[in-house]
Design an enzyme around this catalytic site. Structure first.
Site, mmCIF file in Angstrom:
data_model
loop_
_atom_site.group_PDB
_atom_site.id
_atom_site.type_symbol
_atom_site.label_atom_id
_atom_site.label_comp_id
_atom_site.label_asym_id
_atom_site.label_seq_id
_atom_site.Cartn_x
_atom_site.Cartn_y
_atom_site.Cartn_z
ATOM 1 N N ASP A 96 29.063 44.041 44.092
ATOM 2 C CA ASP A 96 28.288 45.278 44.120
ATOM 3 C C ASP A 96 28.536 46.163 42.914
ATOM 4 O OD1 ASP A 96 30.860 45.955 44.670
ATOM 5 O OD2 ASP A 96 30.445 47.103 46.489
ATOM 6 N N ASP A 143 33.641 39.348 46.227
ATOM 7 C CA ASP A 143 34.475 40.490 45.889
ATOM 8 C C ASP A 143 35.231 40.923 47.145
ATOM 9 O OD1 ASP A 143 35.480 42.669 44.600
ATOM 10 O OD2 ASP A 143 33.662 43.862 44.759
ATOM 11 N N THR A 189 36.698 44.385 47.597
ATOM 12 C CA THR A 189 36.445 45.789 47.907
ATOM 13 C C THR A 189 34.957 46.045 48.071
ATOM 14 O OG1 THR A 189 38.333 46.277 46.497
ATOM 15 C CG2 THR A 189 36.982 48.137 47.202
#
Length: 840
Positions: free
Chosen positions: A576, A332, A334
């Site tokens: 996350d 990912d 961000t």
């Protein structure tokens, strides 16, 4: 920072319910909670990231190898002497070391598991409060929001746009909209909205409690290493019985008569039967790779302890091995490559609001009307507050929460001028690509910003077909800083031949800008995931060719991971947010951030508790150390097994006495492989892990073991000179041949050489020399070096064996190098799956 959670379209009634807010429900009183605790109505599923102490002791004591050794020691305990039972003491020490190391690993895992454990929100006496999962009782009122896990079974009492993903239980990825009265099951998680439910089943009665308990245990299985070792042990077990029987039969019925003499003063029984049994025990003890299982467990346990120092929680032990085999990391953007927090940099006025309120006021209203801020909205709320922009206090008529599939959120307000509908989301989704607002958003995104479009909508946000026609009002520019350790981490993966692919829901240009800043190859050609083929070879090729992907939905992330695995790659996925759960489940290894959603942490095999992406190289390095060293150690122990099988079989067929007593086997095993393997199993190792553990191990062990065994037989026959029973000098000559030959194998396996490895081998030579020349060593091990001719014979045969083993290794290395060179030259136009893995 998590990307926005996946919240599929629909749910208008849920939005309306949400506007009413949760009902006034007091929940249980403290007295009612105490009554249920006393009645045993608690959620008593243990949080267990590791095995219990009793399980660890049982697993290390009651093993197949220990059972074999116990039987052999029982034979020696009857016939004596005590020196021949020394091998049992070695096994006892090994077992104690294994127990101590696993207990250390258990303490590390348990400590980190407490940090990682979710703390659900319950309503007691009218106030929400966080408790541990084990403190929940029957009839408890629980409150959940996006990213929260459902930890017990229950019935929904209030739903504000509540959508639950039950894919962990049912396999269906589409979220289920929940209304009051609907059931929710433990093991599912919330992807959108908020809600409350009353616990109807807790503890082991809950739907997924047993699955969750099993999934959280410290595991030593389901790995190529352990399955390969178990397969090898099975083969060895089957070989023990015929070889042992052959030795006893040949020495009793082919070489003498069965007689049993009276015990001597020292408690030792002598005679053909006793001598045959001693020879059998000596052979079988050497055939058993007694330290292999132990060192595998220790290497994994030490890996857990080392990673725990870096705040990395290993939820499934084989993940250490799996990540070492990874050749593609999907990450990912961000919160992984960029800092967790964002900042409202500026609001670019586009003038599309006419006589309406300015964009800053609308943004403040949107932030105030959203009861569950995602990270982007939280940054906007902080920016508006810092600028002194207060919310206008408009009544919220409808609310559409952010959806990773839809890429926008919004609200319909009752303003003094009538109803106003505002949306905030991706510019390239809300307006056509040729619109100036979309072009300007792309330009700003290419500079590494996250850019959202604020626009006035023509329809209520909860209506079918919303938002309808939109008029751009402003571009909201959010700053996100690249983590300082992200660049070195990507550089490490590049050096190790691991491809990194950024998959993000942001605009492709924004993803590409971050990739370029980090020096990621191919980031100058970012790919919009919406343009990729839906499935099949086209999707597989597109994912393999790109390295920076934007506008990736949760389902698309999963499909991309699946496509890479279909090309033969071992894939790790880091994330996350709740939108990463599908991809984390699909990947070979899922890595979650400690601050991420409980759902993402629950499905991941590794959790980085400090949110440091830079810990991943340490995990990879630790996994490679474990796999590479266990492969080395396995090669050594199996070489010992093969040379013993060769020696025992030939001796049995020739009907001569076995050349060793068990004490000789103990000495040879200790100085050649046993002691050195402890150090090699924990040494640094950066070799890239590859499949085919058993084949590679046997490729080293079989030729080396056969040559060593033939060398031992040659020395034995030369020094016997036609006799069938050896004297101590004959046995000593064979000991010298085997030790010299196998120490050379140890040197070949220990490459690359460093000072401590040279010192280690030198120390083993010193120990062997002490046993050969000192009176105590000669007495204890029954050695005799008084005949120089026999000693020189042993050394000369060992020299020839060393040359043969070296030639075989050189030729084998050349064959492997040519095979790898041919594989690298194969044309790239093959269909996916024909090669493993295909270059990324």
């Amino acid at each position: 920072m998590p990307e926005q959670p996946d919240r599929p379209e629909g749910g208008a009634q849920g939005a309306a319910d949400r506007m009413q807010g949760p009902p006034d429900e007091p929940g249980l009183t403290l007295g009612e909670v105490a009554e249920r605790v006393a009645a045993g109505q608690t959620n008593d599923v243990p949080v267990r990231a590791s095995r219990t102490v009793a399980q660890i002791v049982r697993a290390n004591v009651f093993t197949r190898i220990n059972a074999m050794i116990a039987v052999l020691f029982g034979i020696i305990a009857v016939i004596g002497p005590v020196q021949d039972g020394l091998f049992a003491m070695v096994i006892l020490i090994n077992t104690l070391i294994g127990i101590v190391q696993e207990l250390r690993a258990k303490r590390t895992l348990d400590r980190l598991a407490i940090v990682n454990a979710a703390r659900p929100r319950v309503v007691r006496e009218g106030a929400p409060t966080r408790v541990s999962t084990q403190e929940i009782v029957l009839d408890e009122l629980l409150e959940v929001g996006a990213g929260d896990q459902i930890v017990v079974d229950g019935t929904v009492t209030w739903a504000g746009g509540l959508e639950v993903d039950e894919s962990l239980l049912t396999g269906e990825a589409d979220p289920v909209v929940k209304a009051p009265g609907d059931a929710v099951m433990s093991g599912s998680f919330v992807v959108a909205g908020t809600g409350r439910f009353r616990a109807t089943k807790v503890g082991r009665h809950a739907y997924a409690a047993r699955l969750a308990e099993e999934a959280s245990r410290f595991s030593l299985v389901r790995s190529e290493l352990r399955s390969g070792i178990n397969r090898i042990l099975t083969w060895i077990t089957y070989a023990l019985f015929p070889i042992g029987a052959l030795l006893v039969y040949s020495q009793l019925f082919m070489g003498g008569h069965v007689t049993l003499e009276e015990p001597t003063a020292g408690g030792q029984i002598s005679g053909p039967l006793a001598d045959a049994l001693r020879g059998m025990v000596a052979a079988l003890v050497s055939m058993i790779p007694e330290g292999l299982i132990l060192l595998t467990s220790i290497a994994f346990a030490v890996g857990v302890i080392r990673l725990g120092r870096h705040r990395c929680l290993v939820q499934e032990l084989p993940a250490i091995e799996g990540l070492a085999r990874v050749d593609v990391v999907c990450t990912d953007k961000t919160g992984t490559l960029t800092e967790a927090g964002m900042r409202l940099a500026r609001i670019r006025d586009l003038g599309g609001y006419g006589d309406g309120p300015p964009p800053s006021r609308v943004l403040a209203a949107l932030a105030a009307g959203d009861p569950d801020h995602n990270p982007s909205m939280a940054a906007i709320a902080r920016g508006c507050a810092a600028a002194g922009q207060e919310a206008p206090g408009w009544e919220v008529l409808a609310l559409a929460q952010f959806s990773s599939a839809r890429k926008w959120s919004g609200a319909s307000f009752a303003t003094p001028d009538g109803e106003a509908h505002w949306v905030l989301g991706a510019a390239d989704v809300l307006v056509p690509a040729q619109d100036p607002a979309a072009a300007e958003a792309a330009r700003l995104g290419a500079q590494g910003h996250r850019v959202l479009l604020l626009a006035r909508a023509s329809a209520r946000v909860d209506a079918d077909g919303a938002p309808g026609r939109v008029v751009p009002a402003a571009l909201v520019v959010l700053d996100q800083r690249v983590r300082e350790d992200a660049g070195p981490t990507l550089d490490y993966f590049a050096e190790q031949g691991v491809a990194v692919k950024i998959v993000s829901g942001d605009h492709a240009d924004s993803v590409g800008a971050v990739g370029r800043e980090l020096g990621l190859p191919g980031a100058d050609r970012p790919v919009d995931a919406r343009a990729l083929p839906g499935e099949g070879a086209g999707l597989s090729r597109g994912v393999a060719d790109g390295s920076a992907f934007g506008r990736v939905t949760p389902e698309r992330k999963r499909d991309m991971v699946r496509a890479l695995r279909g090309r033969g790659h071992t894939v790790a996925m880091t994330g996350d947010g709740v939108n990463d759960v599908l991809a984390l489940k699909e990947a070979d290894i899922g890595v979650a951030m400690g601050s991420g959603s409980p759902a993402s942490r629950s499905v991941a095999q590794l959790v980085l508790l400090d949110d440091r992406f830079a810990v991943l190289p340490r995990v990879v390095a630790e996994g490679r150390r474990v796999i590479g060293n266990i492969e080395r150690v396995a090669g050594l122990f199996l070489t010992k097994t093969v040379y013993t099988m060769t020696l025992a079989t030939i001796v049995g067929l020739l009907a001569v006495a076995y050349p060793f007593f068990p004490r000789h086997a103990t000495l040879i095993n200790a100085v050649t492989f046993g002691i050195p393997s402890f150090f090699l199993a924990l040494a640094p190792n950066t070799d890239i892990a590859r499949p085919g553990f058993v084949a590679r191990t046997l490729r080293l062990a079989v030729p080396s073991g056969v040559v060593a065994g033939l060398a031992a037989v040659t020395t034995y026959l030369l020094v016997l000179g036609g006799r069938t029973v050896p004297d101590p000098a004959d046995r000593t000559a064979v000991v010298i041949t085997l030790c010299a030959t196998t120490l050379w194998v140890l040197l070949l396996v220990a490459k690359p050489y460093v000072w401590w490895k040279v010192l280690l081998v030198g120390s083993m030579v010193g120990l062997l020399t002490l046993a050969l020349v000192t009176p105590l060593g000669q007495w204890f091990f029954e050695l005799d070096v008084s005949d120089p001719a026999k000693v020189l014979t042993g050394l000369a045969v060992a020299g020839v064996a060393i040359v043969v083993i070296t030639v075989i290794r050189v030729l084998d290395d050349r064959v492997i190098a040519r095979s790898e060179a041919r594989a690298a030259e194969e044309p790239a136009g093959e269909e996916p799956g024909e090669r493993t893995p295909e270059p990324v």
